[in-house]
Design a protein around this motif. Structure first.
Motif, PDB file in Angstrom:
ATOM      1  N   HIS A  27       0.871  -1.317  -0.089  1.00 23.13           N
ATOM      2  CA  HIS A  27      -0.122  -0.029  -0.036  1.00 23.13           C
ATOM      3  C   HIS A  27       1.051   1.248  -0.099  1.00 23.13           C
ATOM      4  N   GLN A  31       4.912   1.606  -0.172  1.00 28.33           N
ATOM      5  CA  GLN A  31       5.568   2.252  -1.186  1.00 28.33           C
ATOM      6  C   GLN A  31       6.350   3.736  -0.556  1.00 28.33           C
ATOM      7  N   ASN A  71      -3.424  -9.576  -1.030  1.00 25.65           N
ATOM      8  CA  ASN A  71      -2.439 -10.029  -2.191  1.00 25.65           C
ATOM      9  C   ASN A  71      -2.119 -11.455  -2.033  1.00 25.65           C
ATOM     10  N   LEU A  79       3.392  -6.339  -7.980  1.00 25.94           N
ATOM     11  CA  LEU A  79       3.517  -5.076  -7.568  1.00 25.94           C
ATOM     12  C   LEU A  79       4.963  -4.506  -7.260  1.00 25.94           C
ATOM     13  N   LYS A  82       7.254  -3.215  -9.950  1.00 29.72           N
ATOM     14  CA  LYS A  82       6.980  -1.973 -10.370  1.00 29.72           C
ATOM     15  C   LYS A  82       7.995  -1.045  -9.556  1.00 29.72           C
ATOM     16  N   ASN A 180      -9.059   0.946  -2.397  1.00 36.33           N
ATOM     17  CA  ASN A 180      -8.217   1.629  -3.397  1.00 36.33           C
ATOM     18  C   ASN A 180      -7.458   2.848  -2.977  1.00 36.33           C
ATOM     19  N   GLY A 184      -3.402   2.717  -3.254  1.00 36.82           N
ATOM     20  CA  GLY A 184      -2.454   3.642  -4.140  1.00 36.82           C
ATOM     21  C   GLY A 184      -2.824   2.801  -5.668  1.00 36.82           C
ATOM     22  N   TYR A 185      -3.690   1.739  -5.771  1.00 35.51           N
ATOM     23  CA  TYR A 185      -4.003   1.207  -6.847  1.00 35.51           C
ATOM     24  C   TYR A 185      -5.233   0.349  -6.660  1.00 35.51           C
ATOM     25  N   ASN A 186      -6.054  -0.116  -7.623  1.00 40.69           N
ATOM     26  CA  ASN A 186      -7.143  -1.047  -7.748  1.00 40.69           C
ATOM     27  C   ASN A 186      -6.844  -2.378  -7.020  1.00 40.69           C
ATOM     28  N   GLU A 274      -9.614  -5.822 -11.521  1.00 39.03           N
ATOM     29  CA  GLU A 274      -9.363  -4.935 -10.919  1.00 39.03           C
ATOM     30  C   GLU A 274     -10.968  -4.416 -10.329  1.00 39.03           C
TER      31      GLU A 274
END
Length: 313
Positions: A27, A31, A71, A79, A82, A180, A184-186, A274
């Motif tokens: 999350h 990050q 997850n 994730l 990235k 979400n 910070g993403y779906n 998503e």
């Protein structure tokens, strides 16, 4: 990013900047830690490395309190790819591993194996047997073994501290937009499309039935949702139902997705969904016609929401 699945096979000769944790959800708080780690390592010509654990420690130590994770391990890896991490070490977590003392963990793993130069951790990090180690212990060990320790402060959204636990609770309640925002993403569901009873096709709402093999994966509360997916390099929107299909006397929970303007055969394909927004709770309709009428309403509401999203882009 290189993935190491067995810590015993890895030994660093270069100095490393390390962070540690389960990182379930990866999350916005996680990050923040990872961004700091990578930037600090780059400035100091060091290797940025994450040491994570699987299964989740609570899955091993608290089996009577079954925890569901945001997850799957594959989603977590996806994730983390990235980020600009150079190494991801996934340490198998066992009861024997949990018995390592804080000092043993620091000396044998961080110092002797990882050749640590700096440790960057979140504000609430604890480690070692019975979670005996904390930031103050790490500062002491850092002085003893010649590495520095930096603690990253908590990250707040709307004056609320972001945590994996709060995100899990939001997903369990169907508060997907809140989850979400914290992620910070779906939030995603990944699985294989399997054959169903083809009831959706008979009422002109064909569905892809999603089977998720990871039993520890957190599934949102039952109900209807707006979703999207990337299929063959195309963004496809739709609506998803999670539930027991009481209108047609369903016996077990299913995850069914009706994609808009899409009619390709997906049987056997692995897809990722998503989840964008909660639409409504699952209902038991008096007839199939009543169900079909509600699905039409759901579709119109979904399309209005999706058009708003596309307009914002």
């Amino acid at each position: 990013m290189e993935i190491i699945n067995d810590l015993s096979t890895y030994k660093s000769t270069a100095k490393t900047f390390v962070t540690i944790g389960t990182f379930d959800g990866v999350h916005i708080g996680h990050q923040k830690v990872l961004k700091n780690l990578v930037e600090s390592a780059k400035i100091n010509n060091a290797t940025p490395l994450l040491l994570t654990f699987f299964p989740h420690p609570r899955m091993v130590l608290e089996k009577d309190k079954e925890i569901k994770l945001i997850n799957t391990i594959d989603e977590r890896i996806e994730l983390l790819k990235k980020t600009d991490l150079e190494f991801l070490i996934i340490q198998k977590f066992t009861k024997e591993y949990a018995n390592k003392t804080a000092l043993n963990f620091v000396k044998n793993i961080l110092v002797d194996t990882l050749n640590i130069s700096k440790l960057i951790i979140g504000y609430d990090h604890q480690f070692g047997k019975n979670r005996e180690g904390d930031f103050s212990h790490l500062k002491e060990y850092g002085q003893q073994f010649n590495f520095t320790v930096e603690e990253i402060s908590q990250l707040n959204v709307d004056s609320i501290t972001v945590s994996s636990t709060k995100i899990r609770k939001a997903i369990e309640k169907g508060e997907i937009e809140k989850a979400n925002n914290y992620l910070g993403y779906n939030f995603m569901l990944t699985g294989k499309v399997v054959k169903g009873r083809n009831l959706g096709e008979k009422i002109k709402f064909p569905t892809a039935n999603l089977s998720i093999c990871e039993t520890y994966k957190l599934i949102p509360k039952t109900g209807a949702y707006i979703v999207k997916s990337e299929i063959e390099n195309n963004t496809v929107f739709g609506m998803m139902n999670i539930g027991y299909r009481p209108t047609v006397s369903g016996k077990h929970q299913t995850i069914e997705i009706h994609f808009f303007d899409f009619n390709k055969n997906l049987y056997g394909a692995k897809i990722q969904i998503e989840v964008l927004k909660f639409l409504r709770n699952e209902q038991n309709f008096k007839s199939i016609e009543n169900l079909k009428t509600q699905l039409q309403k759901d579709k119109q509401k979904s399309l209005k929401y999706i058009n708003g999203l596309l307009f914002d882009y």
